[in-house]
Each structure stands twice: as structure tokens, then as C-alpha cells.
Design an enzyme around this catalytic site. Structure first.
Site, PDB file in Angstrom:
ATOM      1  N   SER A 171      27.860 -22.540  19.343  1.00  0.00           N
ATOM      2  CA  SER A 171      26.886 -23.590  19.008  1.00  0.00           C
ATOM      3  C   SER A 171      25.473 -23.230  19.440  1.00  0.00           C
ATOM      4  O   SER A 171      24.808 -23.957  20.169  1.00  0.00           O
ATOM      5  CB  SER A 171      27.323 -24.916  19.650  1.00  0.00           C
ATOM      6  N   ASP A 228      30.051 -26.271  14.972  1.00  0.00           N
ATOM      7  CA  ASP A 228      30.911 -27.446  15.121  1.00  0.00           C
ATOM      8  C   ASP A 228      30.994 -28.273  13.839  1.00  0.00           C
ATOM      9  O   ASP A 228      32.000 -28.942  13.586  1.00  0.00           O
ATOM     10  CB  ASP A 228      30.441 -28.311  16.286  1.00  0.00           C
ATOM     11  N   ARG A 238      35.771 -23.723  26.351  1.00  0.00           N
ATOM     12  CA  ARG A 238      37.216 -23.899  26.228  1.00  0.00           C
ATOM     13  C   ARG A 238      37.846 -22.713  25.509  1.00  0.00           C
ATOM     14  O   ARG A 238      37.257 -22.142  24.592  1.00  0.00           O
ATOM     15  CB  ARG A 238      37.559 -25.165  25.428  1.00  0.00           C
TER      16      ARG A 238
END
Length: 940
Positions: free
Chosen positions: A611, A665, A550
Site C-alpha cells: 500500500s 487494497d 501480516r
């Protein structure tokens, strides 16, 4: 006059529907903790949670205390499909006066009956047994709190022994059995007060002492249900239509609020004889019923029973005849003085009259035998009256049964119910139309239910043996289940030890010399502040963690935060190509997004959520350690990820962004929540994987220069235990799961907690339980052998707990607790597992055990974190907020609550609040960039 009397005994269907509704309402009152004490239908728990399954075997003693006798039985069950038990019994008359004497003497006599009976019926099998379980049939009102614990509330039926009311009658019998010696070799019972003095045994006494244990106490209604379950068909309802009347059934255990049991089902003894004592039946009470009640020993009580019990039916008929004689409608001109005699008509008389409807001669014979001179018309009317009284009794039994069947159907959330109903008693056995009326009327009142009547044989004898046998089977099963699940159940001391070990590993991870060997890496993130609310501006965020990624623009203003985003796909060829191809593709997507958002001309700070495992050496500098999740782009491992992105931007000549921070995250989650709550200084992820971060004092971070202020530490606690410090917690199931992963021996803590592994742990337990014949009747389940077939999301469905909403909707107490058990069966059917109700209950326990352990271990880790923060800051009480994200925490119905309660227990000096994160990987990354931008401007 005749027709008026008959009409009063004939109840319209509409009124029976009303009566059924009142019965259900009273049942609910009896089950409710708040209203139970005042309920007329008492709904007493029996603590019998299963019916026979045909595997019960062994020798079982039964003692039944009757009105004038003690009946002793030895029942042998074979458990091999042969459902016909072998029985030996003997009846002992109660000594004169014992029912009015001391209670101790009564129980001593019963104990001597047991010893004498065993002596007289001994066999090689029983002689060799040192343990014999006993079922006690005690037909008096008790408050039962366990299967083998019951306090006598009141005597009845002519008994009035002192020192028993308010005492546990099971304990009194057990004490009497334990303290009296077995018959000696001459067959004489010692201490028997002369009851058996000098009597010789027919066989030699047992060669060694045996322990007789009172395992269960019950009444005849429960025994009836259990006896009928021996016929190879499950029986979940029983009705006794005898001198008194009662019914029991298997209710959903969570609805029986007077007990602590919440799983499975429990047999409830309705004690419906008192139904109507509050006046709900007053319009159905005829003058004849009223007269019978007034002449009884307990006027105003047991109104329902007095209209249906065979003890009273003859009296109802007598009062009908008295009224009709007074109106000169019957026996005109003859002597009817005999009608004033109470008990002149027996149940035997009524049976002979209604069962010989075509024989006026038989009716005349009976009436003449009692002293009446009937005409032929009198005989015909007598038949009509008896049929009406007996028919009403059967109809009222049917109405009560219909209420129970409808209640069962609704609380099990079924469209229809098919159930076997065991029936026993004088009315059932002696009235030829009883079964026909009960089946037809109950069908009219509860059309959604289909009842099959099963005739019971010796419910108080064989049934009591079955209750005892089932109790022992369940106890053995419970021991076996506890043996399997015991290693997964953690004590408070276990959790304190985990907390201590986590703290030790945290300290090792923070130490410069010990960090390389620590299982908890404690990686510095170079995030030194959380949001303070002054952050403003537009920021880009990039979230890369899989095949989709994203790009976001996050606008922070006084009015709050707004976001726009777009998802882009990374082709497999790019994921597995060169590093330049991958990062060029990412820049192309960023340019596309900024173009669509009219942001190309602006230089926006960018926070990058990456991540993948990295060694972070600065807020905007992180070396990729390895690719995961299907990525294998060349030329990236060991390189600075941020610099790779900047180099791609240069190649594309894109100047519209400035990478200021790289985060994972967990940190993003803390920052996202920190914007709304300044006390949020911890981030927690509990989803597919698990991790935590927190704000540590710089003076404790030995791996980074400087000792002023704080820095967010990315714990990477999933690897906690990789050094073997948690080996004592790993069960057989955990080891098997670990061995089948792509990284055996790694991420040990994560494999105990996270959603990726919990379903597989449950599957391994189910395999073992099936092998031990604790589940699915031990039948092989090929699909259960398939790895990952049992999804972790199933745990959320299976453990779904009730919130009471459904109860409010249907008015009978149905909640999600019961619905979940049916959903379990649906899940298991999809897995081609043939599950019984008991299998579903056990399945739920397995899931609860696994998820509870996960929550407790997570809490132990978190307790180490908050206690370290409290000690480092030198405060007696710490108030802190945890920003949390992850599907396990968010979606599992019990995980979060179990985590909170355990944390409170392990860290009582810390007041911890949990805050759900909204888009930690996007919003959080932007906020890290915003805080960094704020700090940079402050320096300028």
C-alpha cells in the site's frame, strides 16, 4: 350521604397512577401518524421549536380575538438582558352580529383594528419601521401545518362566521390587512364599513406604508409557556387552568410523527380536555359529573375538562347539593328551588368559600345571597363539598402534568428531570391551594421529576409577542446557517457536473498521450480476470501498509476459504534503515510464519498487498515512487518492489514462496468479493482514504499494449481535481483544511470524501459558526482551535439514527435519534464546549451536511465508473456488484445509504449491488495470486 359524596370526589393514589398511565398512552396515540386521527388527546404540533433566549428584540404586533372583543398590542423587546417588555394595547368591541356574519367581514374588522391601533399608538420607532411582524391569538380548534398556516376545523364560543371553516385563517387575516389602506392623514380608515368612520387619530398617521406580516398563530397555552420563558429561566411546559383546561410542552421533534420535523424539539399542544372521551375515566365520573355533562352543549365530549374547568366546577357543586338535599342531608325544611337554576354558583362563589375556610359567616352570606337558608351545619358541609370539588380539579391537573413530566423524562433518556412549568388561569389564580396540590401530587406520581411552578402574566399578549419574536430570531438564524452551509450543499446539477468531469479525467488517464497530465491516473494493474470459483489450493499473502504487517496462508477449496495469519512488527530502525534490512526482515517473518504453519517445504504462490505509491508495469512488477507512512528505507525508490523481495529471499536462501502478483487494497477488495459474487467487477475503499478500481475493456486502455479482454484499472481517484477542475466545489473550509495538510493542493477529491479529513472540515465550520454567534452563544472555545480535535468518528455518533428498537422496549417512542442528541452533548463536553440543546441540534446538521456531501461526491465518481462500463459494453442496463471496504462506509450510520440513493439517481440505467469485503488486503491478495496461478496453468 355526605361522606359518600365526598369519597366519590376523592381519588386514591393508586387510581391516579392508572390515570397517569392512560394519559401517557393517549399522548402516544396522538403523536403517532397511524393513530392520531382517532386519538382523544390530539397532541397538535405548534411548529414552535424554541423558547426565548433573551436576545429577542424589536417591535411586535399582537392581535387576540376574544369572545366579544379584539385586543391589539404593540410589544417592544430590547434583547439586551432587559427582559421587561414595553407594551401598549387597546381593546375594540366586536360589532353586533359580526360573529354570526360573513368571515370576510370579521377579518376585515380585525385588520381595521390593527390599522387604527397603529395610527393611535404610533411612535418615532414604529413610524420608521416598514415591516412589523404580527402574532395572532386565535382561540379556536385549527389544524396547524406551519407556524403561520392553520386551517379552522370548527367554530365555538358563540362564533359561526360563514366561509371560514376549512380555510387558512392566517391567510384570511393577511389578505384583509394587505388589501385595506392605512388610515389617511386625517386618521380615517378607508373601506371600514363605518366602524371607524369619522374618528380622528390621536397622532398623525404613518408617513409611509408599512407591511404587517402575520408571522405566527397560537393559542393561550403556548403563549403562557413563552411568557414564563421571559423571566430568565427556560420554561418547557405550560398549563392553563381556567374555564377550560389545556397543557403544552416541548417534545422531542422526531416523536411528533404528524410533522416532517425530526431534529430538536417542538412545542406540542396536548388538547387534553377530551381525555376520557373514550371511557377511560368512566369509573371516576360521578353522578354529579354525569348530570353536568348531560346539561352541557356537547354531551359526551371533553369529559376531563368538565371535571377540572372553572366553567363547570360551580355546576358540579350545584348537583352535589341537589342530590344531598333530595336525601335530606342538607337544607332540610327550607326552600331549595334555586338549586334548579343552572349557573347559580359561580367560580367566584367557590373561591370565596374555600379561601375563607375559617369563616362560616362568609359561607352563610354567599348561600343566603343566592336564595338559600343554610344552617351552620349546612355551611360547614358546603365548605367540605367545595374543597373536594376544587381539590379534585387541582389533583387531576397534577395527574395530567405528572404524565407529561414522566413522558419528557423518559423520551429524553434522563434519570431525573427538573423543569419549569408556566401556569395561568382562573383556577390557578383563584384557588389558594392549587399550586401546593399540583406540586405535591405530581411529585408523588412522578418522583423522578421536579417541577417549579411559574406564574404567567398575560400569556395571550406578551406570550404571543414572544412566539413571534422567537420565530423571527430562528428565521434569521436559519438564514445565517444556510449562508454558512449552503456552499456544501450540492444540487443534482452539481453532481452531474462532477460525474461528467470524472468521466473526462478517466478518459484522459486511459489515453497514452494524455495520461501524464490526468488527475485520475488510471493505473493498469495487470489483473485481467476476477475469480470464477474454480480456484483451488494454498496461497501465501503478504499485507504491508504500516508499522505492522501480516503474513497469511489462504486455503481455497470447494467448501470455501479458510485463513490463518500472524501480525509482525517492523521496528522503526528497520523502517528507516536500508532497503536490504527491511526486505530481509520481511523474509525472516515469512520464514517464521511458514515454519509455524509447516509450510517451509512447499513452494506457494504469494500475493503481495503493497500500500505505497507504485508504477505497476506488470502483475508482478511495480516500481516504488515514494515512501509514505513513516517509511524511508534507502535504496528502494525507483526499484521494483517484487524484485527487492525476491532478492531478499535469495539472500536468505528461502525457496518456499513464489511472488506472482502485487496489488493494492482496492484491487484486493474487488477480488475478495468477486470470489463470492462473479458480478463483482468494481472495488471501492472509503475509509481513512479513498480509491476505486474496476474492470475496463482493454481496447480502452491506451497505456498497455493489446485490445482483447479486460484489465482491472486502479483509478487512484483521490487525486481527482488536483488539476483545478473541482475548484468550484471547494469551500472556505475545504481550502483551510487543505492548506494545513502535508500535501497542499494534492489529493483534492480525497480531502472532500475520506474519513481523514471530514472531522477537520466540521471543526472549521464550528469555528466560523461560533464566531458568527450561531453556536455556543458566541463564547470563545479555545479547545476548538486545536487541529484534529474533532475526530471523524464523532460524526458517526452524532448522526446515529433511530431504528425503532428502543421504541419497542419502552413503549413511548424513544429511539436512537433522541439518544444521539445527548451523546452529542457528551462529546462536546469532552471538548470543553458548553453546548445547549439547540447547539446539539445544529451540530448534528453540520455533521449531516459534511457527510452527505462526501457520500454524494463518492456516488458521482462511482456513477461515472458504472456508466462508462455500461457504455463500453454496449448494454442498455448494467448489473454489477461493488466490493467495498473502509470504516467510513462500514461504520457511519448514513453514509452508505446516501451513497446508494445518489448513485441510483445519477446512474438510473445501472443496477448496482454493494458487497462488504472481508479482508480484501489479505484474502484478496491471495485470490489475485490464485487467479494468476490458474491462468498460468491454463497456458501450460
Amino acid at each position: 350521604q355526605i361522606q359518600r359524596a365526598l369519597r366519590s370526589l376523592s381519588i386514591p393514589l393508586e387510581r391516579l397512577h392508572v390515570m397517569k398511565g392512560h394519559m401517557i398512552q393517549d399522548m402516544c396515540k396522538g403523536l403517532s401518524r397511524q393513530t392520531h386521527a382517532h386519538a382523544k388527546v390530539r397532541m397538535l404540533p405548534t411548529y414552535i421549536c424554541s423558547t426565548p433566549n433573551g436576545t429577542e428584540k424589536g417591535n411586535f404586533l399582537v392581535v387576540e380575538l376574544c369572545q366579544t372583543q379584539v385586543r391589539t398590542l404593540l410589544v417592544t423587546l430590547y434583547g439586551d438582558g432587559n427582559l421587561s417588555p414595553q407594551m401598549m394595547y387597546k381593546i375594540y368591541d366586536l360589532p353586533e352580529g359580526i360573529t354570526q356574519g360573513e368571515g370576510e367581514a370579521l377579518f376585515n374588522f380585525i385588520a381595521h383594528c390593527v390599522t387604527q391601533f397603529l395610527s393611535e399608538t404610533s411612535s418615532p420607532d414604529t413610524n420608521s419601521e416598514q415591516y412589523l411582524p404580527l402574532g395572532f391569538v386565535f382561540p379556536f380548534t385549527c389544524r396547524q401545518t406551519q407556524l403561520n398556516k392553520a386551517e379552522l376545523l370548527s367554530w365555538s364560543k358563540g362564533f359561526n362566521c360563514s366561509g371560514v371553516v376549512g380555510k387558512d385563517v392566517v391567510e384570511m387575516l393577511q389578505t384583509a390587512i394587505d388589501k385595506h389602506a392605512w388610515p389617511d392623514k386625517e386618521g380615517e380608515a378607508s373601506g371600514g364599513g363605518g366602524w371607524f368612520k369619522g374618528r380622528k387619530s390621536s397622532q398623525s398617521a404613518p408617513s409611509q406604508s408599512r407591511h404587517v406580516e402575520v408571522v405566527a398563530l397560537m393559542n393561550d397555552t403556548v403563549g403562557t409557556m413563552m411568557t414564563c420563558s421571559m423571566e430568565g429561566r427556560a420554561c418547557e411546559v405550560a398549563m392553563v387552568a381556567d374555564k377550560g383546561s389545556n397543557c403544552c410542552f416541548m417534545a422531542e421533534a422526531y416523536l411528533v410523527e404528524t410533522t416532517e420535523e425530526t431534529s430538536g424539539r417542538m412545542c406540542v399542544n396536548t388538547e387534553w380536555g377530551c381525555f376520557g372521551d373514550d371511557g377511560t375515566l368512566k369509573d371516576l365520573v360521578t353522578p354529579f359529573d354525569q348530570a353536568v355533562d348531560e346539561e352541557s352543549s356537547n354531551p359526551g365530549e371533553k369529559r376531563f375538562e368538565k371535571m377540572v374547568g372553572t366553567l363547570y366546577l360551580g355546576e358540579i357543586v350545584r348537583h352535589v347539593l341537589i342530590a344531598l338535599t333530595a336525601e335530606k342531608a342538607m337544607f332540610t325544611g327550607t326552600d331549595t328551588a334555586v338549586l334548579k337554576e343552572k349557573g347559580v354558583f359561580t367560580m367566584q362563589h367557590l373561591q370565596e368559600i374555600v379561601n375563607n375556610e375559617d369563616s362560616i359567616t362568609e359561607v352563610k352570606r354567599i348561600l343566603e345571597a343566592v336564595g338559600l337558608q343554610p344552617s351552620e351545619r349546612d355551611c360547614g358541609r358546603m365548605q367540605q363539598i367545595c374543597r373536594a370539588v376544587m381539590g379534585r380539579a387541582a389533583t387531576f391537573h397534577a395527574t395530567g402534568l405528572a404524565a407529561i413530566l414522566s413522558y419528557m423524562c423518559q423520551t429524553r433518556d434522563l434519570e431525573s428531570l427538573m423543569v419549569n412549568v408556566g401556569v395561568e388561569g382562573e383556577l390557578f389564580a383563584g384557588y389558594s391551594r392549587f399550586e401546593e396540590i399540583v406540586v405535591s401530587v405530581s411529585r408523588l406520581l412522578a418522583p423522578e421529576c421536579m417541577a417549579t411552578i411559574l406564574a404567567s402574566r398575560d400569556g395571550s399578549g406578551r406570550g404571543a409577542a414572544m412566539v413571534t419574536a422567537v420565530a423571527l430570531r430562528l428565521a434569521a438564524q436559519r438564514r445565517a446557517v444556510n449562508e454558512v452551509l449552503g456552499p456544501l450543499r450540492l444540487s443534482h446539477d452539481d453532481l452531474v457536473k462532477v460525474q461528467t468531469l470524472m468521466r473526462q479525467e478517466m478518459d484522459r488517464g486511459l489515453g497514452k498521450e494524455t495520461n501524464p497530465s490526468a488527475s485520475v491516473r488510471m493505473l493498469p494493474t495487470y489483473v485481467t480476470h476476477t475469480p470464477d470459483g474454480t480456484e483451488k489450493g494454498d496461497f501465501l499473502a503478504l499485507d504491508l501498509g504500516g508499522t505492522n504487517f501480516r503474513v497469511l496462508v489462504v486455503r481455497i477449496a470447494e467448501a470455501g476459504i479458510t485463513m490463518a495469519s500472524e501480525i509482525y512488527v517492523i521496528p522503526v530502525g528497520v523502517m528507516q534503515g536500508s532497503g536490504e534490512e527491511l526486505f530481509d526482515h520481511i523474509i525472516d517473518c515469512i520464514i517464521d510464519f511458514q515454519t509455524k504453519q509447516n509450510l517451509v517445504a512447499q513452494m506457494l504462490p504469494l500475493g503481495f498487498t503493497f500500500s505505497f505509491p507504485c508504477q505497476q508495469v506488470g502483475l508482478d512488477k511495480a516500481l516504488l515512487l515514494t515512501w509514505t507512512k513513516g517509511f524511508s528505507a534507502s535504496g528502494c525508490v525507483g526499484e521494483d518492489v517484487v524484485q527487492l523481495l525476491r532478492d531478499a529471499a535469495k539472500r536468505k536462501r528461502h525457496l518456499g514462496m513464489q511472488v506472482v502478483a502485487l496489488v493494492n487494497d482496492t484491487v484486493g477488495t474487488m477480488m475478495a468479493c468477486g470470489y463470492d459474487d462473479p458480478k463483482c467487477e468494481i472495488g471501492l475503499i472509503v475509509g481513512t482514504g479513498t480509491n476505486a478500481c474496476y474492470m475496463e475493456e482493454m481496447k480502452n486502455v491506451g497505456t498497455v499494449e493489446g485490445d482483447q479482454g479486460r484489465m482491472c484499472i486502479n483509478m487512484e481517484w483521490g487525486a481527482f481535481g488536483d488539476n483545478g477542475c473541482l475548484d468550484h466545489l471547494f469551500t472556505h473550509f475545504d481550502l483551510v483544511v487543505d492548506e494545513t495538510t502535508i500535501n497542499p493542493g494534492k489529493q483534492r477529491f480525497e480531502k472532500l470524501i475520506s474519513g481523514m479529513y471530514l472531522g477537520e472540515i466540521v471543526r472549521q465550520i464550528l469555528v466560523v459558526m461560533t464566531e458568527k454567534e450561531l453556536l455556543f452563544q458566541g463564547k470563545p472555545c479555545p479547545k476548538l482551535q486545536t487541529k484534529d480535535i474533532f475526530k471523524t468518528k464523532f460524526l458517526s455518533t452524532i448522526e446515529l439514527d433511530g431504528d425503532g428498537d428502543s421504541a419497542a422496549n419502552n413503549g413511548i417512542g424513544l429511539d436512537s435519534n433522541g439518544l444521539a442528541l445527548r451523546q452529542i452533548r457528551t462529546i462536546l463536553n469532552e471538548l470543553e464546549l458548553d453546548a445547549s440543546f439547540e447547539d446539539c441540534v445544529l451540530m448534528r446538521e453540520v455533521c449531516q451536511t459534511v457527510s452527505l456531501r462526501a457520500a454524494q461526491l463518492c456516488a458521482a465518481g462511482l456513477a461515472a465508473v458504472v456508466e462508462k462500463m455500461r457504455e463500453s459494453r454496449g448494454v442498455d442496463q448494467l448489473s454489477v456488484t461493488v466490493g467495498v471496504d473502509g470504516t467510513l462506509y462500514k461504520l457511519h450510520p448514513c453514509f452508505s445509504n446516501n451513497l446508494h440513493m445518489t448513485l441510483k439517481d445519477l446512474a438510473p440505467k445501472c443496477n448496482v449491488t454493494f458487497m462488504l469485503s472481508e479482508d480484501g488486503s489479505g484474502k484478496g491478495a491471495a485470490l489475485v495470486a490464485a487467479v494468476a496461478d490458474r491462468a498460468a496453468k491454463a497456458k501450460e
